[in-house]
Design a protein around this motif. Structure first.
Motif, PDB file in Angstrom:
ATOM      1  N   LYS A 154       0.871  -1.175   0.000  1.00 24.04           N
ATOM      2  CA  LYS A 154       0.000   0.000   0.000  1.00 24.04           C
ATOM      3  C   LYS A 154       0.907   1.223   0.000  1.00 24.04           C
ATOM      4  CE  LYS A 154      -4.096  -0.045   1.115  1.00 24.04           C
ATOM      5  NZ  LYS A 154      -5.447   0.036   1.675  1.00 24.04           N
ATOM      6  N   GLY A 213      -2.055   6.376  -2.070  1.00 19.05           N
ATOM      7  CA  GLY A 213      -3.382   5.763  -2.131  1.00 19.05           C
ATOM      8  C   GLY A 213      -3.469   4.573  -3.072  1.00 19.05           C
ATOM      9  N   THR A 214      -2.419   4.347  -3.868  1.00 20.74           N
ATOM     10  CA  THR A 214      -2.447   3.207  -4.783  1.00 20.74           C
ATOM     11  C   THR A 214      -1.950   1.941  -4.065  1.00 20.74           C
ATOM     12  OG1 THR A 214      -0.240   3.719  -5.600  1.00 20.74           O
ATOM     13  CG2 THR A 214      -2.090   4.604  -6.855  1.00 20.74           C
ATOM     14  N   SER A 215      -2.270   0.812  -4.680  1.00 22.62           N
ATOM     15  CA  SER A 215      -1.855  -0.472  -4.115  1.00 22.62           C
ATOM     16  C   SER A 215      -1.155  -1.306  -5.181  1.00 22.62           C
ATOM     17  CB  SER A 215      -3.074  -1.246  -3.618  1.00 22.62           C
ATOM     18  OG  SER A 215      -3.755  -0.511  -2.651  1.00 22.62           O
TER      19      SER A 215
END
Lengths: 148, 116
Positions: B22, B26-28
């Motif tokens: 993570k 905010g991206t994964s």
């Protein structure tokens, strides 16, 4: 090269370990909180494993089913993290810019990476450009100050 | 003679892996595949199935990326196969992560308790 890295890495690790006092709360490991934060990724992992051969594009097409904002270039970014390491941590551009051809040679033989060598060459070209500009500026100044 | 019975040496290992990350923006990231290690060849092979089928071969200090048997890139890497978890597992050096053979001498060992 392997021996050099094996020798340097322990120094880097100890430098990181002793460089800053570790705050007590850093060592508090709340596994429940971390598992909760990864719950969406766990669901996605189960979905991918149960649909063998599925790709990112197909998952994105069904993105309504998952509340996950996936990085589109995750493999590229991961590979860069694993691989992009300039000589002695100094950007290859600077090696070429400051030391010129010697810097290019150091980067070429030590990094053994064409991309890093290319950056060093661009650094050397930048150095040459700055030098040419300075020479041109000095001639312009000389001719303007002492016209024939 | 139990010592003789334990004479068999394993030199290959494979495992399924999932890497979940993570990022602060905010991206994964989710990378799934299989990993293979050969002790005699000192080569780690990552057979990635998700997000895209790709094969990564890590040998010496170089990372090779292949897609459909075509070389995509070749970069240097800090991850060295013979200093990896897989190497230490197969060569029986997991207890000290190879420190005994790294050229350093262990003078003292201190254990700290970490709260989990």
């Amino acid at each position: 090269m392997k021996k050099l890295i094996a020798f340097i890495v322990p120094f880097l690790i100890t430098g990181i370990s002793f460089g800053e006092e570790i705050k007590p709360d850093v060592l508090d490991f709340n596994s429940a909180l971390i598992e909760a934060q990864f719950s969406e990724l766990d669901q996605l992992e189960e979905y991918v494993l149960s649909n063998e051969g599925i790709t990112l594009k197909e998952v994105v097409a069904n993105s309504n089913a998952f509340d996950v904002n996936l990085d589109a270039n995750m493999l590229n970014n991961f590979a860069v993290n694993a691989g992009d390491h300039p000589v002695a941590g100094i950007p290859s551009f600077l090696w070429g810019c400051v030391l010129g051809p010697i810097g290019i040679a150091i980067v070429h033989f030590d990094a053994e990476d064409k991309d890093q060598t290319r950056k060093a060459i661009w650094g050397c070209v930048a150095l040459g450009g700055v030098y040419a500009l300075l020479v041109a500026a000095s001639y312009i100044f000389a001719f303007s100050a002492y016209p024939f | 003679m139990p010592g003789i019975n334990f004479g068999q040496q394993f030199f290959r290992i494979s495992a399924d892996f999932s890497i979940k990350e993570k990022i602060s923006d905010g991206t994964s990231k989710l990378i799934i595949g299989k990993v293979f290690y050969d002790l005699s060849a000192e080569k780690i092979i990552y057979d990635i199935s998700f997000p895209e089928p790709e094969t990564w071969v890590l040998q010496d200090t170089t990372l090779y990326r292949f897609q459909s048997n075509e070389l995509l890139s070749e970069t240097s890497s800090f991850i060295i196969p013979n200093s990896s978890f897989f190497h230490y597992t197969l060569s029986g050096q997991l207890a000290d992560f190879g420190l005994k053979n790294s050229g350093y001498t262990i003078i003292d060992v201190e254990k700290k308790k970490i709260r989990f």
